[in-house]
Design a protein around this motif. Structure first.
Motif, short mmCIF file in Angstrom:
data_model
loop_
_atom_site.label_atom_id
_atom_site.label_comp_id
_atom_site.label_asym_id
_atom_site.label_seq_id
_atom_site.Cartn_x
_atom_site.Cartn_y
_atom_site.Cartn_z
N VAL A 135 0.86 -1.19 0.00
CA VAL A 135 0.00 0.00 0.00
C VAL A 135 0.90 1.24 0.00
O VAL A 135 1.62 1.48 0.97
N PRO A 136 0.90 2.04 -1.07
CA PRO A 136 1.76 3.22 -1.10
C PRO A 136 1.36 4.23 -0.02
O PRO A 136 0.20 4.30 0.37
N ASP A 137 2.32 4.98 0.45
CA ASP A 137 2.01 6.07 1.37
C ASP A 137 1.27 7.18 0.64
O ASP A 137 0.48 7.90 1.25
N ILE A 138 1.53 7.32 -0.65
CA ILE A 138 0.91 8.37 -1.46
C ILE A 138 0.67 7.82 -2.85
O ILE A 138 1.52 7.11 -3.40
N ARG A 139 -0.46 8.15 -3.43
CA ARG A 139 -0.69 7.85 -4.85
C ARG A 139 -1.51 8.97 -5.47
O ARG A 139 -2.55 9.36 -4.96
N TYR A 140 -0.99 9.52 -6.55
CA TYR A 140 -1.71 10.49 -7.37
C TYR A 140 -2.17 9.78 -8.63
O TYR A 140 -1.39 9.04 -9.24
N THR A 141 -3.39 10.00 -9.06
CA THR A 141 -3.84 9.56 -10.37
C THR A 141 -4.53 10.75 -11.04
O THR A 141 -5.13 11.59 -10.37
N ALA A 142 -4.44 10.82 -12.36
CA ALA A 142 -4.94 12.02 -13.04
C ALA A 142 -5.46 11.69 -14.42
O ALA A 142 -5.04 10.71 -15.05
N THR A 143 -6.40 12.50 -14.87
CA THR A 143 -6.82 12.50 -16.27
C THR A 143 -6.66 13.92 -16.79
O THR A 143 -6.84 14.90 -16.04
N VAL A 144 -6.29 14.05 -18.05
CA VAL A 144 -6.05 15.36 -18.65
C VAL A 144 -6.78 15.41 -19.99
O VAL A 144 -6.77 14.46 -20.76
N SER A 145 -7.42 16.53 -20.26
CA SER A 145 -8.11 16.71 -21.55
C SER A 145 -8.11 18.18 -21.92
O SER A 145 -7.74 19.04 -21.10
N ILE A 146 -8.48 18.48 -23.14
CA ILE A 146 -8.64 19.87 -23.59
C ILE A 146 -10.12 20.11 -23.80
O ILE A 146 -10.81 19.34 -24.49
N VAL A 147 -10.65 21.19 -23.20
CA VAL A 147 -12.07 21.50 -23.28
C VAL A 147 -12.26 22.89 -23.84
O VAL A 147 -11.36 23.73 -23.77
N ASP A 148 -13.44 23.12 -24.40
CA ASP A 148 -13.73 24.42 -25.01
C ASP A 148 -14.26 25.45 -24.02
O ASP A 148 -14.26 26.65 -24.32
N ALA A 149 -14.72 25.00 -22.86
CA ALA A 149 -15.29 25.93 -21.88
C ALA A 149 -15.24 25.28 -20.50
O ALA A 149 -15.12 24.07 -20.37
N ILE A 150 -15.35 26.13 -19.48
CA ILE A 150 -15.43 25.65 -18.11
C ILE A 150 -16.90 25.40 -17.76
O ILE A 150 -17.72 26.30 -17.93
N PRO A 151 -17.24 24.22 -17.30
CA PRO A 151 -18.66 23.93 -16.97
C PRO A 151 -19.20 24.89 -15.94
O PRO A 151 -18.48 25.35 -15.05
#
Length: 367
Positions: free
Chosen positions: A351-367
Protein backbone atom coordinates in the motif's frame (compact mmCIF):
# COMPACT_ATOMS: atom_id res chain seq x y z
CA UNK A 1 -10.56 22.43 2.79
CA UNK A 2 -8.43 19.42 1.76
CA UNK A 3 -6.81 16.66 3.79
CA UNK A 4 -3.66 18.72 4.42
CA UNK A 5 -5.55 21.64 5.93
CA UNK A 6 -7.77 19.31 7.93
CA UNK A 7 -4.85 17.54 9.58
CA UNK A 8 -3.73 20.99 10.67
CA UNK A 9 -7.13 21.38 12.38
CA UNK A 10 -6.80 18.20 14.47
CA UNK A 11 -6.89 19.15 18.18
CA UNK A 12 -7.01 22.87 17.37
CA UNK A 13 -7.16 24.73 20.65
CA UNK A 14 -5.41 21.98 22.58
CA UNK A 15 -2.98 24.47 24.02
CA UNK A 16 -0.39 24.92 21.33
CA UNK A 17 1.45 28.19 21.62
CA UNK A 18 1.08 30.86 18.97
CA UNK A 19 4.81 30.55 18.39
CA UNK A 20 4.36 26.88 17.45
CA UNK A 21 1.42 27.60 15.19
CA UNK A 22 3.22 30.48 13.48
CA UNK A 23 6.27 28.31 12.92
CA UNK A 24 4.14 25.53 11.45
CA UNK A 25 2.35 27.89 9.07
CA UNK A 26 5.64 29.42 7.95
CA UNK A 27 7.15 26.03 7.24
CA UNK A 28 4.09 24.95 5.31
CA UNK A 29 3.99 28.06 3.14
CA UNK A 30 7.69 28.16 2.42
CA UNK A 31 8.09 24.43 1.91
CA UNK A 32 11.35 24.29 3.83
CA UNK A 33 10.82 20.61 4.38
CA UNK A 34 11.38 20.01 0.64
CA UNK A 35 14.56 17.97 0.62
CA UNK A 36 16.74 17.79 3.72
CA UNK A 37 20.40 17.65 4.70
CA UNK A 38 21.61 14.43 6.25
CA UNK A 39 21.42 15.72 9.81
CA UNK A 40 17.69 16.43 9.28
CA UNK A 41 16.90 13.22 7.43
CA UNK A 42 13.90 12.41 9.59
CA UNK A 43 12.08 15.55 8.47
CA UNK A 44 10.30 14.44 5.35
CA UNK A 45 10.50 16.14 1.99
CA UNK A 46 7.13 15.57 0.34
CA UNK A 47 6.30 15.81 -3.36
CA UNK A 48 5.54 19.13 -4.92
CA UNK A 49 2.06 19.23 -6.38
CA UNK A 50 0.76 22.05 -8.48
CA UNK A 51 -2.79 20.90 -9.13
CA UNK A 52 -4.47 19.03 -6.29
CA UNK A 53 -5.01 21.17 -3.22
CA UNK A 54 -4.47 24.39 -5.15
CA UNK A 55 -6.34 26.49 -2.61
CA UNK A 56 -4.63 25.06 0.42
CA UNK A 57 -1.06 25.10 -0.76
CA UNK A 58 -0.46 26.69 -4.14
CA UNK A 59 1.86 29.33 -2.76
CA UNK A 60 4.47 26.68 -2.00
CA UNK A 61 2.99 24.05 -4.31
CA UNK A 62 3.65 21.74 -1.36
CA UNK A 63 1.18 20.33 1.11
CA UNK A 64 1.95 19.77 4.79
CA UNK A 65 0.76 17.96 7.85
CA UNK A 66 1.15 19.47 11.32
CA UNK A 67 1.39 17.01 14.17
CA UNK A 68 -1.10 18.33 16.68
CA UNK A 69 -1.50 16.67 20.07
CA UNK A 70 -2.59 17.12 23.68
CA UNK A 71 -0.90 19.61 26.03
CA UNK A 72 1.44 16.88 27.23
CA UNK A 73 2.65 15.98 23.75
CA UNK A 74 6.08 16.97 22.38
CA UNK A 75 6.47 20.09 20.31
CA UNK A 76 4.53 19.76 17.04
CA UNK A 77 6.22 19.57 13.68
CA UNK A 78 5.33 20.10 10.06
CA UNK A 79 5.36 17.20 7.62
CA UNK A 80 4.26 17.26 4.05
CA UNK A 81 1.53 14.79 3.12
CA UNK A 82 1.04 14.30 -0.54
CA UNK A 83 -1.61 11.45 -0.97
CA UNK A 84 -2.42 8.02 -2.71
CA UNK A 85 -5.07 5.39 -3.67
CA UNK A 86 -5.64 1.67 -3.79
CA UNK A 87 -7.06 1.95 -7.30
CA UNK A 88 -4.46 1.64 -10.07
CA UNK A 89 -6.16 4.31 -12.18
CA UNK A 90 -8.40 7.27 -11.38
CA UNK A 91 -12.04 7.31 -12.28
CA UNK A 92 -12.87 9.24 -15.42
CA UNK A 93 -12.12 9.24 -19.11
CA UNK A 94 -8.76 7.99 -20.38
CA UNK A 95 -6.06 10.36 -21.48
CA UNK A 96 -6.97 11.99 -24.78
CA UNK A 97 -5.17 11.22 -28.01
CA UNK A 98 -3.98 13.80 -30.52
CA UNK A 99 -6.54 15.35 -32.80
CA UNK A 100 -6.18 17.49 -35.89
CA UNK A 101 -7.85 20.44 -34.24
CA UNK A 102 -6.40 20.66 -30.74
CA UNK A 103 -2.63 20.74 -31.31
CA UNK A 104 -0.30 23.52 -32.22
CA UNK A 105 1.15 21.84 -35.30
CA UNK A 106 3.08 18.89 -36.62
CA UNK A 107 6.39 20.10 -35.17
CA UNK A 108 5.08 20.40 -31.64
CA UNK A 109 6.13 17.75 -29.13
CA UNK A 110 3.07 15.71 -28.16
CA UNK A 111 0.78 17.22 -30.81
CA UNK A 112 -2.82 17.71 -29.76
CA UNK A 113 -1.99 18.49 -26.13
CA UNK A 114 -1.81 22.29 -26.24
CA UNK A 115 -5.10 24.21 -25.90
CA UNK A 116 -5.88 26.77 -28.60
CA UNK A 117 -7.31 30.26 -28.05
CA UNK A 118 -10.45 30.04 -25.93
CA UNK A 119 -9.74 26.48 -24.82
CA UNK A 120 -8.63 25.11 -21.44
CA UNK A 121 -6.38 22.37 -20.20
CA UNK A 122 -8.56 20.39 -17.79
CA UNK A 123 -6.73 18.35 -15.14
CA UNK A 124 -8.61 16.15 -12.67
CA UNK A 125 -6.61 14.62 -9.86
CA UNK A 126 -7.26 12.02 -7.19
CA UNK A 127 -4.82 11.96 -4.29
CA UNK A 128 -4.81 9.13 -1.75
CA UNK A 129 -2.72 9.33 1.39
CA UNK A 130 -1.93 7.10 4.32
CA UNK A 131 -2.43 8.63 7.78
CA UNK A 132 -1.54 7.17 11.16
CA UNK A 133 -2.78 7.85 14.71
CA UNK A 134 -1.27 7.02 18.09
CA UNK A 135 -2.59 6.65 21.62
CA UNK A 136 -1.83 10.31 22.30
CA UNK A 137 -4.52 11.38 19.84
CA UNK A 138 -1.99 12.52 17.26
CA UNK A 139 -2.47 12.22 13.48
CA UNK A 140 0.70 11.98 11.42
CA UNK A 141 2.34 10.49 8.33
CA UNK A 142 5.23 8.08 7.96
CA UNK A 143 7.90 8.41 9.20
CA UNK A 144 6.67 9.69 12.53
CA UNK A 145 8.73 11.66 15.03
CA UNK A 146 11.54 9.66 16.60
CA UNK A 147 10.30 10.62 20.07
CA UNK A 148 6.67 9.92 19.23
CA UNK A 149 4.52 6.93 20.07
CA UNK A 150 4.13 4.00 17.70
CA UNK A 151 0.89 4.03 15.71
CA UNK A 152 -2.15 2.07 16.84
CA UNK A 153 -4.19 2.57 13.68
CA UNK A 154 -4.02 3.88 10.11
CA UNK A 155 -6.45 5.23 7.55
CA UNK A 156 -6.22 5.62 3.78
CA UNK A 157 -8.07 8.76 2.62
CA UNK A 158 -8.81 10.28 -0.76
CA UNK A 159 -8.96 13.90 -1.97
CA UNK A 160 -10.33 15.17 -5.29
CA UNK A 161 -9.43 18.30 -7.25
CA UNK A 162 -9.63 19.77 -10.73
CA UNK A 163 -7.90 22.63 -12.50
CA UNK A 164 -8.73 24.58 -15.67
CA UNK A 165 -5.69 26.26 -17.26
CA UNK A 166 -6.49 28.79 -20.02
CA UNK A 167 -4.66 28.67 -23.35
CA UNK A 168 -3.40 32.15 -22.49
CA UNK A 169 -1.76 31.39 -19.15
CA UNK A 170 -1.94 35.03 -18.12
CA UNK A 171 -5.72 34.65 -17.97
CA UNK A 172 -8.01 33.30 -15.26
CA UNK A 173 -7.26 29.89 -13.78
CA UNK A 174 -10.13 28.09 -12.09
CA UNK A 175 -10.56 24.90 -10.16
CA UNK A 176 -12.06 23.10 -7.21
CA UNK A 177 -11.07 21.00 -4.21
CA UNK A 178 -13.26 18.30 -2.77
CA UNK A 179 -14.78 16.16 -1.62
CA UNK A 180 -11.83 15.40 0.65
CA UNK A 181 -10.73 12.89 3.28
CA UNK A 182 -12.95 10.22 1.80
CA UNK A 183 -12.28 6.92 3.54
CA UNK A 184 -10.88 4.03 1.54
CA UNK A 185 -9.51 1.56 4.07
CA UNK A 186 -8.76 1.18 7.79
CA UNK A 187 -5.76 -0.63 9.27
CA UNK A 188 -5.86 -2.99 11.07
CA UNK A 189 -9.33 -3.92 9.92
CA UNK A 190 -10.07 -6.10 12.95
CA UNK A 191 -10.04 -3.00 15.21
CA UNK A 192 -13.27 -1.64 13.78
CA UNK A 193 -15.85 -0.32 14.49
CA UNK A 194 -14.08 1.07 17.57
CA UNK A 195 -11.21 2.37 15.47
CA UNK A 196 -13.58 3.94 12.96
CA UNK A 197 -15.25 5.88 15.74
CA UNK A 198 -11.84 7.19 16.82
CA UNK A 199 -11.22 8.50 13.29
CA UNK A 200 -14.70 10.04 13.28
CA UNK A 201 -13.54 12.29 16.11
CA UNK A 202 -9.99 12.86 14.88
CA UNK A 203 -10.40 13.21 11.13
CA UNK A 204 -13.96 13.14 9.78
CA UNK A 205 -14.61 13.04 6.05
CA UNK A 206 -15.41 16.32 4.30
CA UNK A 207 -17.99 16.15 1.52
CA UNK A 208 -17.88 19.84 0.62
CA UNK A 209 -16.42 21.20 -2.63
CA UNK A 210 -14.55 24.51 -2.60
CA UNK A 211 -13.94 26.54 -5.76
CA UNK A 212 -11.07 28.91 -6.43
CA UNK A 213 -9.86 31.42 -9.01
CA UNK A 214 -6.37 32.77 -9.68
CA UNK A 215 -5.00 35.03 -12.40
CA UNK A 216 -1.91 34.00 -14.34
CA UNK A 217 -1.17 30.83 -12.36
CA UNK A 218 -1.13 29.75 -8.74
CA UNK A 219 -0.30 32.76 -6.57
CA UNK A 220 3.05 32.80 -4.80
CA UNK A 221 4.56 35.41 -2.51
CA UNK A 222 7.93 35.25 -4.25
CA UNK A 223 8.66 34.81 -7.94
CA UNK A 224 6.29 34.31 -10.85
CA UNK A 225 2.97 32.48 -10.28
CA UNK A 226 3.47 28.74 -10.24
CA UNK A 227 2.49 27.23 -13.57
CA UNK A 228 2.71 30.51 -15.45
CA UNK A 229 4.67 31.02 -18.66
CA UNK A 230 7.28 32.99 -16.68
CA UNK A 231 7.55 30.21 -14.10
CA UNK A 232 8.24 27.49 -16.66
CA UNK A 233 10.58 29.79 -18.61
CA UNK A 234 13.09 29.24 -15.78
CA UNK A 235 13.49 25.59 -16.79
CA UNK A 236 16.14 24.91 -19.48
CA UNK A 237 14.93 22.86 -22.44
CA UNK A 238 18.26 21.11 -22.92
CA UNK A 239 17.95 17.85 -20.94
CA UNK A 240 21.45 17.89 -19.44
CA UNK A 241 21.17 21.56 -18.47
CA UNK A 242 17.72 20.87 -17.06
CA UNK A 243 19.05 18.03 -14.91
CA UNK A 244 21.70 20.35 -13.45
CA UNK A 245 19.19 23.16 -12.95
CA UNK A 246 16.81 20.84 -11.10
CA UNK A 247 19.42 20.00 -8.46
CA UNK A 248 19.03 23.35 -6.72
CA UNK A 249 15.67 24.68 -7.96
CA UNK A 250 13.81 26.35 -5.07
CA UNK A 251 16.18 24.88 -2.48
CA UNK A 252 17.88 27.42 -0.27
CA UNK A 253 20.61 25.28 1.22
CA UNK A 254 23.68 23.36 0.13
CA UNK A 255 23.49 19.62 -0.46
CA UNK A 256 26.04 16.88 -0.82
CA UNK A 257 26.22 15.49 -4.38
CA UNK A 258 24.09 12.44 -3.54
CA UNK A 259 21.34 14.63 -2.16
CA UNK A 260 21.53 16.97 -5.14
CA UNK A 261 21.14 14.06 -7.55
CA UNK A 262 18.02 12.91 -5.73
CA UNK A 263 16.68 16.46 -5.51
CA UNK A 264 16.98 16.80 -9.28
CA UNK A 265 14.83 13.72 -9.90
CA UNK A 266 12.25 14.90 -7.36
CA UNK A 267 12.05 18.34 -9.00
CA UNK A 268 11.60 16.84 -12.46
CA UNK A 269 8.95 14.38 -11.30
CA UNK A 270 7.19 17.25 -9.50
CA UNK A 271 6.98 19.26 -12.71
CA UNK A 272 5.70 16.31 -14.73
CA UNK A 273 3.21 15.36 -12.03
CA UNK A 274 1.64 18.80 -12.16
CA UNK A 275 0.36 18.03 -15.69
CA UNK A 276 0.40 21.76 -16.49
CA UNK A 277 3.92 22.02 -17.91
CA UNK A 278 3.95 23.02 -21.62
CA UNK A 279 4.63 20.35 -24.24
CA UNK A 280 8.22 21.36 -25.02
CA UNK A 281 9.13 21.30 -21.34
CA UNK A 282 7.46 17.92 -20.81
CA UNK A 283 9.63 16.54 -23.59
CA UNK A 284 12.76 17.96 -21.94
CA UNK A 285 11.76 16.73 -18.48
CA UNK A 286 11.26 13.19 -19.75
CA UNK A 287 14.63 13.28 -21.54
CA UNK A 288 16.30 14.60 -18.36
CA UNK A 289 14.87 11.71 -16.33
CA UNK A 290 16.48 9.29 -18.79
CA UNK A 291 19.87 10.89 -18.06
CA UNK A 292 19.71 10.32 -14.31
CA UNK A 293 21.45 7.14 -13.10
CA UNK A 294 18.88 6.97 -10.29
CA UNK A 295 15.97 6.37 -12.65
CA UNK A 296 14.84 3.11 -14.23
CA UNK A 297 12.43 3.33 -17.18
CA UNK A 298 10.06 0.48 -18.02
CA UNK A 299 7.76 0.66 -21.10
CA UNK A 300 4.27 -0.64 -20.42
CA UNK A 301 1.48 -0.56 -23.01
CA UNK A 302 1.73 2.99 -24.33
CA UNK A 303 3.22 4.37 -21.13
CA UNK A 304 6.62 4.46 -19.48
CA UNK A 305 7.00 3.87 -15.75
CA UNK A 306 9.92 5.79 -14.24
CA UNK A 307 11.16 4.41 -10.94
CA UNK A 308 13.62 6.13 -8.59
CA UNK A 309 15.03 4.84 -5.32
CA UNK A 310 16.05 7.53 -2.79
CA UNK A 311 18.32 7.07 0.22
CA UNK A 312 19.82 10.47 1.10
CA UNK A 313 16.79 12.77 1.17
CA UNK A 314 14.30 10.11 2.20
CA UNK A 315 14.38 6.33 2.37
CA UNK A 316 11.68 5.79 -0.24
CA UNK A 317 10.82 4.74 -3.79
CA UNK A 318 8.89 6.94 -6.24
CA UNK A 319 7.26 5.87 -9.49
CA UNK A 320 5.88 8.09 -12.23
CA UNK A 321 3.78 6.75 -15.12
CA UNK A 322 3.80 8.93 -18.24
CA UNK A 323 1.74 8.50 -21.41
CA UNK A 324 4.17 8.32 -24.33
CA UNK A 325 1.77 10.07 -26.73
CA UNK A 326 0.89 13.05 -24.55
CA UNK A 327 3.71 13.37 -22.02
CA UNK A 328 1.09 13.64 -19.27
CA UNK A 329 1.34 11.88 -15.94
CA UNK A 330 -1.36 9.28 -15.27
CA UNK A 331 -0.09 7.91 -11.97
CA UNK A 332 2.50 8.70 -9.32
CA UNK A 333 3.29 6.71 -6.19
CA UNK A 334 5.53 7.28 -3.19
CA UNK A 335 6.38 4.39 -0.90
CA UNK A 336 8.55 4.78 2.19
CA UNK A 337 10.79 1.93 3.30
CA UNK A 338 8.18 0.43 5.57
CA UNK A 339 8.45 -3.21 6.64
CA UNK A 340 5.43 -5.26 7.62
CA UNK A 341 5.17 -5.04 11.40
CA UNK A 342 8.21 -2.76 11.80
CA UNK A 343 7.85 -0.19 14.57
CA UNK A 344 4.25 -1.19 14.99
CA UNK A 345 3.32 -0.40 11.39
CA UNK A 346 0.15 -2.32 10.57
CA UNK A 347 -0.14 -1.34 6.89
CA UNK A 348 1.02 -3.84 4.23
CA UNK A 349 4.05 -2.66 2.29
CA UNK A 350 2.20 -2.96 -1.02
CA UNK A 351 0.00 0.00 0.00
CA UNK A 352 1.76 3.22 -1.10
CA UNK A 353 2.01 6.07 1.37
CA UNK A 354 0.91 8.37 -1.46
CA UNK A 355 -0.69 7.85 -4.85
CA UNK A 356 -1.71 10.49 -7.37
CA UNK A 357 -3.84 9.56 -10.37
CA UNK A 358 -4.94 12.02 -13.04
CA UNK A 359 -6.82 12.50 -16.27
CA UNK A 360 -6.05 15.36 -18.65
CA UNK A 361 -8.11 16.71 -21.55
CA UNK A 362 -8.64 19.87 -23.59
CA UNK A 363 -12.07 21.50 -23.28
CA UNK A 364 -13.73 24.42 -25.01
CA UNK A 365 -15.29 25.93 -21.88
CA UNK A 366 -15.43 25.65 -18.11
CA UNK A 367 -18.66 23.93 -16.97
Amino acid sequence: MDVFERVREVNRGAGLSEEHLTSARARLLTGIDAGVPAERARRVRRPLFLVAGAVAGVAAATAGVVMLSQLTAPEPRVEAVPVQTLDPRPHGDPLPRPSATSGTGATEPFPGTTPQAGQYLHVTTTVDSLLYRDARVTVFTWPWHQDGLAPIGALLVRDHSETFVPADRSGEWRGSNGPNSQRLQFFPEDQWPAGELAWDNLFPANDSVGRWTFTGGFDTEVGPPTGSTEYFAQFPRDPQALLEFAKSFERGYEMVPEQADEAAVITIMDALRSNVAPADLREALISALALSPLVEATPSGGTVIYRARFQHIDARTDTLTVDTTTGWMSEYTLRYDRTDGADGDMVPTDVPDIRYTATVSIVDAIP
